[in-house]
Design a protein around this motif. Structure first.
Motif, short mmCIF file in Angstrom:
data_model
loop_
_atom_site.label_atom_id
_atom_site.label_comp_id
_atom_site.label_asym_id
_atom_site.label_seq_id
_atom_site.Cartn_x
_atom_site.Cartn_y
_atom_site.Cartn_z
N THR A 150 0.83 -1.19 0.00
CA THR A 150 0.00 0.00 0.00
C THR A 150 0.87 1.25 0.00
O THR A 150 2.08 1.20 0.23
N ASP A 156 -4.32 3.30 2.25
CA ASP A 156 -4.58 1.88 1.97
C ASP A 156 -4.69 1.56 0.48
O ASP A 156 -4.99 0.42 0.11
N ARG A 157 -4.45 2.55 -0.36
CA ARG A 157 -4.47 2.28 -1.80
C ARG A 157 -3.15 1.69 -2.26
O ARG A 157 -2.10 1.90 -1.65
N TYR A 158 -3.22 0.98 -3.39
CA TYR A 158 -2.03 0.40 -3.99
C TYR A 158 -1.60 1.26 -5.18
O TYR A 158 -2.42 1.97 -5.77
#
Length: 242
Positions: free
Chosen positions: A93, A130-132
């Protein structure tokens, strides 16, 4: 005080000479743009500062210490580094990426440092932590890469064509974010670019390189008035009047 000093740097790759007796200094708080065409030696010079490239002759001093006397891993962890494509770990992340170096250095609250770095780069950690990387735009990925480089609070930041792969609008936004972040943090920076206009916008000082040598080094605000020869030709191509 010079945080970075290069003295008579020479680097050869077989018969090709990448650096041909380069000398320069970067004082604390300044931002040096290394400008030149492909093959001029910009990236080789940048990589010699954190020992990703070792010189054949001459020396580089960081914080007054010759880098060839320092442990390369510890040196690199003490210097922020941004690759052209960002170099984010794709299956981690954004927060995991930005917390990486503080964690490696054993700093307290690595996750908190990562969140603060995202926020300083203009990315709300509540939204982006929490994003990739695959879920981000190109400009957002590059901001995360800059945040990762800054999360441990380094006094030196190195960047290799950090905005080169972005479209014009995204590039402008990323440049503005970096300028604000660098000024707020007071970090000393060196970045590589082929775009002279970009260098004049982002950097406080500029070194124009050609064929492994420094053709001109000057404060960004004085470049147009002091340029001659090759540097003047670059300004002309960029549409900047001297």
């Amino acid at each position: 005080m010079a945080l970075i000093r290069v003295e008579g740097a020479v680097k050869r790759y077989g018969a090709a000479v990448a650096l041909d007796g380069v000398s320069l200094r970067v004082d604390a708080g300044n931002c040096l743009g290394l400008v030149g065409e492909s093959g001029s030696g910009k990236t080789t010079l940048l990589r010699s500062i954190n020992r990703l490239t070792d010189l054949d002759e001459g020396r580089v001093l960081v914080r007054g210490n010759p880098v060839n006397t320092l442990d390369p891993v510890r040196l690199r962890r003490s210097i922020g580094y941004v690759q052209q494509d960002g170099g984010l770990i794709p299956h981690w992340t954004c927060l995991a990426n930005t917390s990486l170096v503080p964690g490696l250095l054993g700093l307290e609250n690595a996750s908190g440092r990562g969140r603060r770095a995202l926020d300083a780069a203009g990315l709300d950690p509540d939204t982006f932590a929490d994003r990739y990387p695959r879920e981000l735009s190109g400009g957002q990925r590059q901001r995360v890469a800059i945040a990762r480089a800054m999360a441990a609070g380094p006094d030196i930041l190195l960047m290799d064509e950090p905005f080169g792969a972005l479209d014009a609008i995204t590039r402008s936004e990323a440049q503005a974010a970096f300028i604000a972040l660098r000024r707020a943090a007071g970090v000393t920076a060196v970045f590589v670019t082929h775009d002279l206009v970009e260098a004049m916008l982002v950097a406080t000082h500029i070194a124009v390189m050609k064929a492994g040598r420094i053709a001109l080094q000057a404060p960004a605000e004085d470049l147009a008035d002091s340029a001659t020869g090759y540097a003047a030709e670059l300004l002309k191509r960029a549409g900047v009047a001297g």
